[in-house]
Design an enzyme around this catalytic site. Structure first.
Site, PDB file in Angstrom:
ATOM      1  N   GLU A  45      48.184  18.497  17.278  1.00 46.01           N
ATOM      2  CA  GLU A  45      47.843  18.726  18.683  1.00 46.01           C
ATOM      3  C   GLU A  45      48.725  17.850  19.585  1.00 46.01           C
ATOM      4  O   GLU A  45      48.922  16.661  19.310  1.00 46.01           O
ATOM      5  CB  GLU A  45      46.365  18.387  18.884  1.00 46.01           C
ATOM      6  CG  GLU A  45      45.808  18.699  20.256  1.00 46.01           C
ATOM      7  CD  GLU A  45      44.303  18.456  20.329  1.00 46.01           C
ATOM      8  OE1 GLU A  45      43.697  18.873  21.326  1.00 46.01           O
ATOM      9  OE2 GLU A  45      43.738  17.846  19.396  1.00 46.01           O
ATOM     10  N   LYS A 114      43.881  25.791  24.839  1.00 45.14           N
ATOM     11  CA  LYS A 114      42.666  25.364  24.146  1.00 45.14           C
ATOM     12  C   LYS A 114      41.441  25.867  24.899  1.00 45.14           C
ATOM     13  O   LYS A 114      41.335  25.702  26.121  1.00 45.14           O
ATOM     14  CB  LYS A 114      42.650  23.837  24.044  1.00 45.14           C
ATOM     15  CG  LYS A 114      41.630  23.258  23.078  1.00 45.14           C
ATOM     16  CD  LYS A 114      41.850  21.750  22.925  1.00 45.14           C
ATOM     17  CE  LYS A 114      40.864  21.130  21.940  1.00 45.14           C
ATOM     18  NZ  LYS A 114      41.106  19.665  21.794  1.00 45.14           N
ATOM     19  N   CYS A 175      41.652  21.746  17.164  1.00 46.96           N
ATOM     20  CA  CYS A 175      40.800  20.569  16.979  1.00 46.96           C
ATOM     21  C   CYS A 175      39.324  20.813  17.297  1.00 46.96           C
ATOM     22  O   CYS A 175      38.587  21.346  16.484  1.00 46.96           O
ATOM     23  CB  CYS A 175      41.350  19.404  17.793  1.00 46.96           C
ATOM     24  SG  CYS A 175      40.744  17.794  17.231  1.00 46.96           S
ATOM     25  N   PRO A 357      43.727 -17.031  13.456  1.00 44.60           N
ATOM     26  CA  PRO A 357      42.998 -18.277  13.198  1.00 44.60           C
ATOM     27  C   PRO A 357      42.080 -18.067  11.992  1.00 44.60           C
ATOM     28  O   PRO A 357      41.130 -17.287  12.056  1.00 44.60           O
ATOM     29  CB  PRO A 357      42.199 -18.487  14.486  1.00 44.60           C
ATOM     30  CG  PRO A 357      42.904 -17.654  15.520  1.00 44.60           C
ATOM     31  CD  PRO A 357      43.417 -16.458  14.774  1.00 44.60           C
ATOM     32  N   LEU A 358      42.382 -18.737  10.905  1.00 44.21           N
ATOM     33  CA  LEU A 358      41.651 -18.544   9.648  1.00 44.21           C
ATOM     34  C   LEU A 358      40.599 -19.636   9.521  1.00 44.21           C
ATOM     35  O   LEU A 358      40.911 -20.805   9.317  1.00 44.21           O
ATOM     36  CB  LEU A 358      42.639 -18.598   8.477  1.00 44.21           C
ATOM     37  CG  LEU A 358      42.159 -18.094   7.115  1.00 44.21           C
ATOM     38  CD1 LEU A 358      41.712 -16.643   7.187  1.00 44.21           C
ATOM     39  CD2 LEU A 358      43.269 -18.240   6.079  1.00 44.21           C
ATOM     40  N   SER A 359      39.323 -19.231   9.646  1.00 51.39           N
ATOM     41  CA  SER A 359      38.238 -20.210   9.752  1.00 51.39           C
ATOM     42  C   SER A 359      37.619 -20.572   8.412  1.00 51.39           C
ATOM     43  O   SER A 359      36.894 -21.554   8.329  1.00 51.39           O
ATOM     44  CB  SER A 359      37.141 -19.653  10.667  1.00 51.39           C
ATOM     45  OG  SER A 359      36.499 -18.541  10.039  1.00 51.39           O
ATOM     46  N   GLY A 361      35.629 -18.310   7.093  1.00 55.90           N
ATOM     47  CA  GLY A 361      34.511 -17.365   7.060  1.00 55.90           C
ATOM     48  C   GLY A 361      34.980 -15.971   6.691  1.00 55.90           C
ATOM     49  O   GLY A 361      36.184 -15.693   6.594  1.00 55.90           O
ATOM     50  N   ILE A 362      34.019 -15.074   6.520  1.00 54.19           N
ATOM     51  CA  ILE A 362      34.348 -13.760   5.972  1.00 54.19           C
ATOM     52  C   ILE A 362      35.075 -12.864   6.970  1.00 54.19           C
ATOM     53  O   ILE A 362      35.860 -11.990   6.576  1.00 54.19           O
ATOM     54  CB  ILE A 362      33.075 -13.062   5.439  1.00 54.19           C
ATOM     55  CG1 ILE A 362      33.465 -11.942   4.478  1.00 54.19           C
ATOM     56  CG2 ILE A 362      32.199 -12.560   6.580  1.00 54.19           C
ATOM     57  CD1 ILE A 362      32.316 -11.424   3.647  1.00 54.19           C
ATOM     58  N   ASP A 363      34.871 -13.044   8.269  1.00 54.14           N
ATOM     59  CA  ASP A 363      35.516 -12.163   9.246  1.00 54.14           C
ATOM     60  C   ASP A 363      37.022 -12.401   9.308  1.00 54.14           C
ATOM     61  O   ASP A 363      37.819 -11.463   9.187  1.00 54.14           O
ATOM     62  CB  ASP A 363      34.890 -12.354  10.627  1.00 54.14           C
ATOM     63  CG  ASP A 363      33.463 -11.846  10.683  1.00 54.14           C
ATOM     64  OD1 ASP A 363      33.157 -10.887   9.957  1.00 54.14           O
ATOM     65  OD2 ASP A 363      32.657 -12.404  11.449  1.00 54.14           O
ATOM     66  N   SER A 364      37.437 -13.647   9.515  1.00 53.25           N
ATOM     67  CA  SER A 364      38.875 -13.924   9.533  1.00 53.25           C
ATOM     68  C   SER A 364      39.483 -13.693   8.157  1.00 53.25           C
ATOM     69  O   SER A 364      40.648 -13.298   8.037  1.00 53.25           O
ATOM     70  CB  SER A 364      39.154 -15.346  10.020  1.00 53.25           C
ATOM     71  OG  SER A 364      38.555 -16.309   9.174  1.00 53.25           O
TER      72      SER A 364
END
Length: 710
Positions: A45, A114, A175, A357-359, A361-364
């Protein structure tokens, strides 16, 4: 053997307003389709300009450039001898239409607008276009002069018509039309159309592909027919990732399927189909009776045949065989979709790499692992000889190496383009999180920096004391709630400023040529955004966020999956760790906990989010639903407390979503304020609201009666 024909569909990694790049990819797909013997080619499309042009669709330049690109295709003899279904917008009688251009041998034979537009969720097509809205209506379109000179005529048909060839009949739908209850393919099929093309700009969401494909299969199981599905693939400049998966389906069975996630800019899918199978499938007398009542379509006649002819039987050409649908698990979707999106963003932005920024924790951690997954995908593409990926890698990561340099492992590539930084505090940061961050960075090959930000924190904290004489304290040291929150926010916002400083300077520190900076990646998940459990303008503020629409629950599943799939045993430690922001001092009897601070679990947040957005429930409706769903684990008063607490914090923190980092869209309950989830950001106090009073009335009545009735 019946009447065989080779048909082609494709996934193209188009980019909004990349005129010459889009043109090159369209022409490459046509050439590849022809090389495989295809006589019909369908593309995505709005492929000429790119689907995500947004308000650029209101500009006259866009339509001029579309016609200029189309003229190039029409004039190119290498694009002749194949029926082309190309997507671009047109202006007709001062109205803008999202259209298909059906062309053959340098001539336009039909413009098909469309009929039904996508206008919910991420889509706002009616902001730019109007629907044709007149099924089977056809009129004349006056061509621009640059096209009329090539066409040899001033006018071509525009409207809801179908194309008739000597051997079959095909019709186009676009679509959203597939998703409507009364899709165009129903009437077209009853009117004798045997091949349907669907050109799509469909984005990836977790667990969505099944729904999309089941609709196509059901369409042809009920109607019979050959269905060619084409889709855009990649990041075309926005939050969405279009996930390809072009395919050919005949009578409900898949005979060809392309990749859902790929670094290929052009992917052509072909199949040899036997049109006699469609005719045999449509045997039912009831179908025949309904066909007599179906709308009649104008047929645009062409002498071009899709098959080679009745007498040209070739025993070496056989119809494509049925195959099973290939569907990725949600964990794989997280590993692949955001990773491909990041690569498109990186190579097209001309940045030097990423920083997160790697903390610990699981998110970073999840953000970092997605970048590592990107590097793995790139390495696979290099091994498969993808010249575009090789050129991009050389430009981004190998600019100071020999021209033929490319990495040997994902870790080697990761070290060149991915930077992680741990920004700790002496009293708040644990040895465990610092160690996890350092070891994860080492295992994936990232360029890692470990530091403390105490000096900056104390300098900022001291400004207030110097100016007012007041010294705020953390809660564990006797400070008030406002003091505790303010001191946490200093740390959080300091990390954002530091991340951008390092992103700008690390390429210089590493003597990388070119002077380009790094893109800062955010790592706030969808549940934290929904609850507002983050500091405005902290590390949630970044350039882009690959996990901003992914739930904590799905991220944990992804990390568990990646632990074995990517051979990263360190990830087990992230799964088992208690989620904590580490913004308050650690004592012998206190460690900050996210879920304790929020007053709800991440699993509960996912449920609240889905009920709020997908089930479209307000506080009272959500309470009613959960009263039954949670009857075995919560009393009515407990359900009421949880629902009211969620809506209270959702309301008071809603303003944060107006400034959130652009995030990869992956989840149907995302609170993205850009255009997916349009809500006020100044709410009346929910605790004084009528809906909360109604909840309290029901709780009081139930407690009086002794509980919820079966």
């Amino acid at each position: 053997m019946g009447r065989l024909m080779t048909v082609a569909t494709c996934s193209l990694n188009q980019w909004a307003l990349d005129w010459e790049g889009n043109l090159a990819r369209i022409k490459e797909s046509i050439h590849e389709a022809k090389a495989r013997g295809a006589t019909l080619r369908v593309g995505p499309e709005l492929e000429v300009c790119g689907y995500g042009c947004l308000d650029h669709f209101l500009e006259g330049d866009l339509y001029l450039h579309c016609w200029e690109m189309l003229l190039n295709i029409l004039n190119d003899a290498s694009c002749h001898s194949i029926l082309l279904d190309i997507g671009m917008p047109v202006i007709h009688r001062n109205n803008r239409f999202n259209s298909r251009i059906i062309a053959l041998n340098g001539k336009i034979i039909l413009i098909r607008p469309k009929l039904w537009l996508a206008n919910d969720g991420n889509y706002r097509e009616m902001r730019y276009f109007i629907p044709w809205g007149r099924p089977t209506h056809v009129e004349e379109y006056y061509l621009p002069r640059l096209i009329a000179n090539v066409q040899g005529s001033q006018k071509v048909p525009i409207g809801d018509a179908v194309i008739s060839t000597p051997d079959t009949c095909f019709g186009a739908e676009t679509c959203e039309e597939l998703f409507t209850p009364n899709s165009p393919h129903n009437a077209m099929g009853l009117n004798g159309v045997e091949i349907f093309t669907n050109s799509s700009g469909s984005h990836h969401s977790l667990r969505k592909l099944d729904t999309r494909i089941s609709l196509i299969q059901e369409a042809t199981r009920k109607n019979g027919g050959v269905y060619l599905y084409s889709n855009q693939q990649g990041c075309d400049g926005d939050r969405l990732y279009y996930d390809g998966c072009a395919m050919v389906i005949i009578n409900g069975e898949i005979v060809a399927q392309g990749s859902q996630f790929s670094l290929n800019d052009v992917e052509v899918v072909t199949a040899v189909v036997d049109i006699e199978e469609v005719r045999a499938y449509r045997f039912a007398p009831s179908r025949g009776l309904q066909s007599l009542q179906a709308p009649t379509y104008q047929r645009i006649e062409t002498t071009f045949s899709l098959s080679s002819g009745d007498s040209d039987f070739d025993p070496n050409v056989t119809p494509s065989r049925h195959q099973s649908l290939r569907v990725h698990k949600p964990e794989e979707e997280i590993a692949l979709g955001p990773a491909c999106w990041l690569w498109d963003y990186l190579r097209r932005s001309k940045a030097a790499g990423f920083l997160v920024p790697l903390s610990g924790g699981i998110d970073s951690c999840a953000t970092a692992v997605i970048v590592f997954s990107m590097c793995r995908i790139i390495m696979d593409a290099l091994k498969n000889g993808n010249t575009q990926v090789k050129a991009d890698v050389q430009r981004i990561a190998g600019a100071y190496e020999a021209e033929d340099w490319f990495p040997k492992t994902p870790q080697e590539l990761c070290n060149r383009i991915f930077h992680t930084v741990y920004m700790g505090m002496a009293a708040q940061s644990s040895k465990e999180t610092r160690s996890r961050a350092e070891r994860l960075a080492k295992d994936i090959g990232a360029y890692h920096t470990d530091m403390n930000i105490d000096d900056v924190f104390h300098a900022e904290k001291g400004l207030l004391t110097q100016a007012t004489g007041f010294e705020p304290q953390f809660k564990v040291h006797g400070g008030a709630v406002s003091e505790n929150l303010a001191l946490q926010n200093i740390q959080a916002r300091t990390r954002m400023v530091t991340a951008y400083y390092f992103a700008q300077m690390l390429p210089t520190v590493r003597k990388r040529p070119g002077g380009g900076g790094l893109l800062v990646l955010g790592s706030a998940n969808v549940d934290e955004c929904l609850r507002g459990y983050l500091t405005k303008y902290d590390c949630s503020s970044a350039d882009i966020n690959p996990i901003g629409s992914i739930s904590k629950t799905d991220l944990k599943r992804f990390i568990h999956w990646a632990c074995s799939e990517f051979s990263l045993p360190i990830l087990d430690e992230f799964i088992d760790a208690i989620p904590t922001a580490e913004l308050e001092p650690i004592t012998h009897d206190y460690v900050q906990s996210d879920e304790a601070d929020m007053g709800m679990t991440y699993d509960e947040l996912s449920i609240f989010g889905k009920l709020r957005k997908e089930a479209k429930l307000g506080p009272y409706g959500m309470f009613q639903r959960l009263l039954h769903d949670w009857r075995d684990k919560c009393s009515p008063s407990e359900v009421a407390v949880k629902v009211k607490r969620f809506h209270h914090f959702y309301a008071i923190n809603r303003h944060k979503m107006t400034t959130m980092t652009p995030a990869y869209h992956a989840e149907g309950y995302s609170p993205d304020d850009n255009r997916f989830d349009l809500r006020p950001f100044l709410y009346p106090a929910f605790f004084e609201s009528w809906s909360f009073k109604r909840i309290d009335e029901v709780v009081a009545q139930l407690e009086k009666e002794g509980g919820v009735n079966e």
